[in-house]
Design an enzyme around this catalytic site. Structure first.
Site, mmCIF file in Angstrom:
data_model
loop_
_atom_site.group_PDB
_atom_site.id
_atom_site.type_symbol
_atom_site.label_atom_id
_atom_site.label_comp_id
_atom_site.label_asym_id
_atom_site.label_seq_id
_atom_site.Cartn_x
_atom_site.Cartn_y
_atom_site.Cartn_z
ATOM 1 N N LYS A 296 0.929 -0.983 -0.352
ATOM 2 C CA LYS A 296 0.134 -0.527 0.177
ATOM 3 C C LYS A 296 0.914 1.119 -0.381
ATOM 4 O O LYS A 296 1.538 1.673 0.984
ATOM 5 C CB LYS A 296 -0.633 0.212 1.388
ATOM 6 C CG LYS A 296 -1.818 1.099 1.363
ATOM 7 C CD LYS A 296 -2.670 0.655 0.046
ATOM 8 C CE LYS A 296 -3.913 1.582 0.354
ATOM 9 N NZ LYS A 296 -3.681 2.695 -0.726
ATOM 10 N N LYS B 215 4.650 1.807 8.713
ATOM 11 C CA LYS B 215 3.500 2.765 9.019
ATOM 12 C C LYS B 215 2.121 2.326 9.607
ATOM 13 O O LYS B 215 0.988 2.289 10.356
ATOM 14 C CB LYS B 215 3.620 4.509 7.733
ATOM 15 C CG LYS B 215 2.074 5.186 7.812
ATOM 16 C CD LYS B 215 2.017 6.288 7.170
ATOM 17 C CE LYS B 215 3.823 7.236 6.345
ATOM 18 N NZ LYS B 215 3.238 7.804 5.306
ATOM 19 N N LYS C 209 5.569 1.807 -2.679
ATOM 20 C CA LYS C 209 5.609 4.080 -3.500
ATOM 21 C C LYS C 209 5.921 3.117 -4.829
ATOM 22 O O LYS C 209 6.481 2.332 -5.106
ATOM 23 C CB LYS C 209 6.550 4.301 -2.481
ATOM 24 C CG LYS C 209 6.182 5.558 -2.407
ATOM 25 C CD LYS C 209 4.968 6.006 -1.691
ATOM 26 C CE LYS C 209 4.430 7.049 -1.337
ATOM 27 N NZ LYS C 209 3.831 7.839 -0.652
ATOM 28 N N THR D 211 -5.579 12.698 6.061
ATOM 29 C CA THR D 211 -3.407 12.736 6.879
ATOM 30 C C THR D 211 -3.972 14.417 8.130
ATOM 31 O O THR D 211 -3.366 14.127 8.897
ATOM 32 C CB THR D 211 -2.858 13.199 5.044
ATOM 33 O OG1 THR D 211 -2.936 11.833 4.754
ATOM 34 C CG2 THR D 211 -1.449 12.998 6.325
ATOM 35 N N ASN E 208 -3.201 20.345 0.506
ATOM 36 C CA ASN E 208 -3.285 18.787 1.725
ATOM 37 C C ASN E 208 -3.391 18.776 3.156
ATOM 38 O O ASN E 208 -4.007 18.840 3.543
ATOM 39 C CB ASN E 208 -3.761 17.909 0.644
ATOM 40 C CG ASN E 208 -4.996 16.615 0.890
ATOM 41 O OD1 ASN E 208 -5.531 17.151 1.165
ATOM 42 N ND2 ASN E 208 -5.059 15.834 1.353
ATOM 43 N N SER F 71 -7.816 5.279 3.893
ATOM 44 C CA SER F 71 -7.369 4.948 2.496
ATOM 45 C C SER F 71 -7.466 2.758 2.914
ATOM 46 O O SER F 71 -8.582 2.476 2.118
ATOM 47 C CB SER F 71 -5.564 4.425 1.949
ATOM 48 O OG SER F 71 -5.551 5.572 1.177
#
Length: 421
Positions: A75, A99, A111, A195, A226, A354
């Site tokens: 992810k 994380k 990533k 976030t 954001n 997510s």
């Protein structure tokens, strides 16, 4: 610590590896598991052509690194930027593994990135590049394999193109292959703010832990994208005083607090925070070192280094960005007794939301925003407590505690699954 160059200090892969090694040593991690967890499972590099608007054929280089599948599918975001590198993507993929483990959701880390300048590309060029990049790595993606999300230079439109391209190859609509999509095609309510919301939650928990008051607590935020803008807005609503905003092209300062909704509206209208009349212009680099209670680096990597760490005056540094503090700077901040909320905890609200989106897509049932926010707040607050307890139990700082907790959770899973040979 041995003398290192600034280039070595700011290399994201080296920074991640140094912290991993330190945490693994503290855990007395088995040597074999150490080797398994230190390196990515898979690194994909693709070079592909894209037809530009003027008829030229341009070659692009893209990456996708899948660090771990031990706890679930990989992810992690996809970024479009001129300075994307394999080392950066590799580091970000490993950070995603830790994380996800810190907040205890069933994903590994991944990533991706493409070397490009999206600001200089038309919508058509971006779409063609995105679809070709997706097609190049399509066999490695999927709801049970690897689930991308937006990152620097990408957004929900890019995710929609990836989802559509993947679905065309699968000959069926697969909404759960990416997260951060528009709500109309399987996105989650609350995802865009998640976030920043997570940053505000862990700041609340830090103040409780340190017996500090929230009302009037002075905050400086570096980055007003954001993450930074949503964190600023939510924190202002809770009673925090946002006294400084630092952006790449300038900064703002007001000792009595900046009106964040007005600034958001101004930035949307003008494309920049510069010229906002209800705050004083300020040097962005100096704002990082201005007296405040909480400093939130919420933009890019390596903004707190050996060159400025000794001048940081914040009581708390909450890392809204990935890798904003170098390992050398960590040591300096530790000597100053700055309370660090590390990136793999502080900005985990995004991947947590997510996860919620992925679950909703797979269920075909979508939650109200209040449910998303309630679940997010609960997970982030609980994860903060887990990290602080681990820190106190092992006599290490919060960053190493977060790494140790994450590594321990992934290592336990690998031992339970065994090594297939």
């Amino acid at each position: 610590m041995a003398t290192i160059t600034l280039e070595q200090e700011i290399n994201p892969w080296e920074a991640q590896a140094a912290r991993f090694d330190f945490a693994a040593r503290k855990l007395n991690l088995d040597e074999g598991l150490w080797r398994v967890l230190r390196y990515p499972s898979r690194e994909i590099i693709v070079h592909f052509p894209v037809a530009m608007d003027d008829g030229r054929i341009e070659m692009f280089t893209g990456f996708r690194v899948q660090h771990s599948f031990a706890r679930g599918p990989a992810k992690g975001g996809i970024r479009y930027a001129p300075d994307v590198s394999l080392d950066e993507v590799r580091a970000l993929a490993s950070w995603m593994t830790w994380k996800c483990a810190v907040v205890n959701i069933p994903f590994g880390g991944g990533k991706g990135g493409v070397i490009c300048d999206p600001k200089k590309m038309s919508i058509g060029e971006l779409e063609r590049m995105t679809r070709r990049y997706t097609a190049e790595i399509v066999e490695f993606l999927g709801p049970e394999k690897d689930v991308p999300a937006p990152d620097v230079g990408t957004n929900e439109q890019v995710m929609a193109w990836i989802m559509d391209t993947f679905s065309m190859h699968m000959r069926q609509t697969v909404t759960s292959v990416v997260t951060g999509k528009p709500i109309t095609i399987g996105g989650s309510r609350g995802r865009k703010e998640a976030t920043g919301r997570g940053v505000s939650v862990v700041c609340d928990e830090a103040l409780k832990h340190l017996n500090m008051q929230r009302d009037g607590c002075r905050v400086i935020i570096q980055g007003f994208g954001n993450v930074g803008s949503n964190a600023a807005n939510l924190m202002m609503q809770k009673g925090y005083k946002i006294i400084g905003i630092a952006e790449y092209d300038g900064g703002l300062y007001h000792p009595n607090g900046i009106d964040i909704p007005s600034l958001i509206e101004y930035r949307q209208r003008n494309g920049s925070i510069l010229g906002f009349r209800d705050a004083e212009p300020a040097d962005p680099a100096e704002l990082l070192c201005t007296d405040c209670d909480i400093l939130i680096p919420a933009a890019t990597e390596n903004v707190i280094t050996s060159r400025n760490a000794d001048r940081i005056q914040a009581r708390i540094v909450c890392e809204g960005a990935n890798g904003p503090t170098t390992a050398v700077a960590d040591e300096i901040l530790a000597e100053k007794k700055v309370f660090i909320i590390p990136d793999i905890l502080a900005n985990a609200g995004g991947v947590t939301a997510s996860y919620f989106e992925w679950v909703q897509d797979r269920q075909g049932h979508f939650w109200k925003e209040a449910v998303v926010n309630e679940q997010l707040d609960s997970i982030l607050a609980e994860s903060f407590d887990d990290v602080v307890r681990y820190s106190e139990a092992h006599g290490v700082n919060n960053r190493i505690a977060a790494y140790m907790l994450a590594i321990d959770r992934v290592a336990v899973t690998i031992k339970q699954r065994g090594i297939y040979a």
